[in-house]
Design a protein around this motif. Structure first.
Motif, short mmCIF file in Angstrom:
data_model
loop_
_atom_site.label_atom_id
_atom_site.label_comp_id
_atom_site.label_asym_id
_atom_site.label_seq_id
_atom_site.Cartn_x
_atom_site.Cartn_y
_atom_site.Cartn_z
N UNK A 1 0.74 -1.27 -0.10
CA UNK A 1 0.07 0.01 0.10
C UNK A 1 0.91 1.16 0.04
N UNK A 2 0.11 2.21 -0.62
CA UNK A 2 0.83 3.35 -0.37
C UNK A 2 0.12 4.38 0.42
N UNK A 3 0.77 4.86 1.53
CA UNK A 3 -0.04 5.66 2.83
C UNK A 3 0.90 6.76 3.36
N UNK A 4 0.70 7.93 3.01
CA UNK A 4 1.23 8.96 3.74
C UNK A 4 0.30 9.84 4.47
N UNK A 5 1.01 10.71 5.44
CA UNK A 5 0.12 11.67 6.30
C UNK A 5 1.19 13.05 6.51
N UNK A 6 0.61 13.86 6.71
CA UNK A 6 1.09 15.14 6.90
C UNK A 6 0.52 15.85 8.54
N UNK A 7 1.59 15.98 9.31
CA UNK A 7 0.98 16.59 10.43
C UNK A 7 1.49 18.03 10.74
N UNK A 8 0.63 18.85 10.68
CA UNK A 8 1.01 20.43 10.90
C UNK A 8 0.22 20.69 12.46
N UNK A 9 1.09 20.77 13.17
CA UNK A 9 0.35 21.28 14.50
C UNK A 9 -0.25 19.82 15.12
N UNK A 10 -1.59 20.21 15.50
CA UNK A 10 -2.54 19.23 16.01
C UNK A 10 -3.23 18.64 14.99
N UNK A 11 -3.19 18.87 13.75
CA UNK A 11 -3.99 18.32 12.68
C UNK A 11 -3.19 17.23 11.60
N UNK A 12 -3.78 16.14 11.66
CA UNK A 12 -3.24 15.04 10.77
C UNK A 12 -4.11 15.17 9.49
N UNK A 13 -3.32 15.22 8.24
CA UNK A 13 -3.98 15.05 6.84
C UNK A 13 -3.54 13.94 6.31
N UNK B 1 -7.84 14.25 13.00
CA UNK B 1 -7.63 13.84 11.72
C UNK B 1 -8.34 14.25 10.70
N UNK B 2 -7.58 14.98 9.81
CA UNK B 2 -8.39 15.41 8.43
C UNK B 2 -8.26 14.57 7.45
N UNK B 3 -9.42 14.24 6.66
CA UNK B 3 -9.16 13.58 5.58
C UNK B 3 -8.90 14.24 4.22
N UNK B 4 -7.82 14.00 3.55
CA UNK B 4 -7.15 14.76 2.61
C UNK B 4 -6.53 13.93 1.38
N UNK B 5 -7.09 14.31 0.29
CA UNK B 5 -6.49 13.46 -0.80
C UNK B 5 -5.32 14.16 -1.72
N UNK B 6 -4.86 15.09 -1.28
CA UNK B 6 -3.71 15.88 -1.98
C UNK B 6 -2.48 15.14 -2.17
N UNK B 7 -1.85 15.25 -3.15
CA UNK B 7 -0.67 14.44 -3.60
C UNK B 7 0.40 15.39 -3.88
N UNK B 8 0.17 16.72 -3.69
CA UNK B 8 1.34 17.88 -3.89
C UNK B 8 1.30 18.78 -2.76
N UNK B 9 2.01 18.68 -1.90
CA UNK B 9 1.92 19.48 -0.66
C UNK B 9 3.25 20.31 -0.55
N UNK B 10 3.07 21.35 0.28
CA UNK B 10 3.95 22.40 0.55
C UNK B 10 3.90 22.89 1.86
N UNK B 11 5.00 22.59 2.57
CA UNK B 11 5.07 22.95 4.17
C UNK B 11 6.46 23.61 4.18
N UNK C 1 -5.43 10.34 3.53
CA UNK C 1 -6.42 9.83 2.63
C UNK C 1 -6.63 8.66 3.34
N UNK C 2 -7.78 8.54 4.09
CA UNK C 2 -8.17 7.48 4.77
C UNK C 2 -8.73 6.33 3.99
N UNK C 3 -9.19 6.64 2.96
CA UNK C 3 -9.76 5.53 1.89
C UNK C 3 -8.77 4.66 1.41
N UNK C 4 -7.44 5.04 1.59
CA UNK C 4 -6.52 4.27 0.90
C UNK C 4 -5.96 2.73 1.96
#
Length: 157
Positions: free
Chosen positions: A26-38, A65-75, A40-43
């Motif tokens: 599987x391919x699964x990644x997440x981005x944590x910004x502060x107290x928010x974790x972004x 936990x925030x459902x997000x389907x972004x594949x291009x992220x800038x932090x 794609x839980x459907x994966x």
């Protein structure tokens, strides 16, 4: 005790992380910004979430936990791109991290000047990983294999 808790919560709010989980096939990644974790839980399935993601969550208090389907992220001006078989076009901008998924083969010559970290996840087979690793060696690019080395947590502060 209260001072330590407040300090830890404040530090957590300032942190930014990119996490590539090691989940078989599987391919699964997440981005944590502060107290928010972004992510794609459907994966992933619920049992995969419990087994692979939940242990990471136990390190933090009050994550949303925030459902997000972004594949291009800038932090913090650092760019992350998840390349799958459906989005193989080479981006023109500088990218710091490239996650390659689903046996997507990419010509890494486009990135030999920007020197991103190339990450391969559990959705790739060993043949694809070997080809990408060889390209990375040729172009002196950093390479990280989640299958061999385990989950990757990148602090993007």
């Amino acid at each position: 005790w209260m001072f330590i808790t407040i300090t830890q919560n404040y530090e957590q709010l300032k942190q930014h992380e990119l996490i590539v989980f090691n989940i078989k096939q599987k391919s699964f990644f997440a981005t944590r910004i502060g107290n928010n974790l972004y992510c794609d839980l459907n994966k992933i399935t619920k049992s995969e979430f419990e087994r692979y993601v939940k242990p990471y969550l136990l390190n933090y208090k009050s994550l949303t936990i925030i459902d997000s389907k972004k594949s291009n992220i800038t932090i913090n001006n650092r760019r992350f791109l998840n390349l799958t078989s459906t989005n193989l076009s080479s981006p023109s901008d500088s990218i710091n991290f490239i996650l390659i998924s689903n046996n997507s083969l990419l010509n890494l010559t486009d990135f030999k000047d920007s020197k991103p970290l190339i990450i391969v996840d559990g959705s790739n087979n060993y043949k694809t990983i070997a080809k990408l690793k060889k390209q990375c060696t040729t172009y002196h690019l950093q390479f990280y294999n989640v299958k061999e080395n385990g989950a990757l947590i990148l602090n993007t502060n």
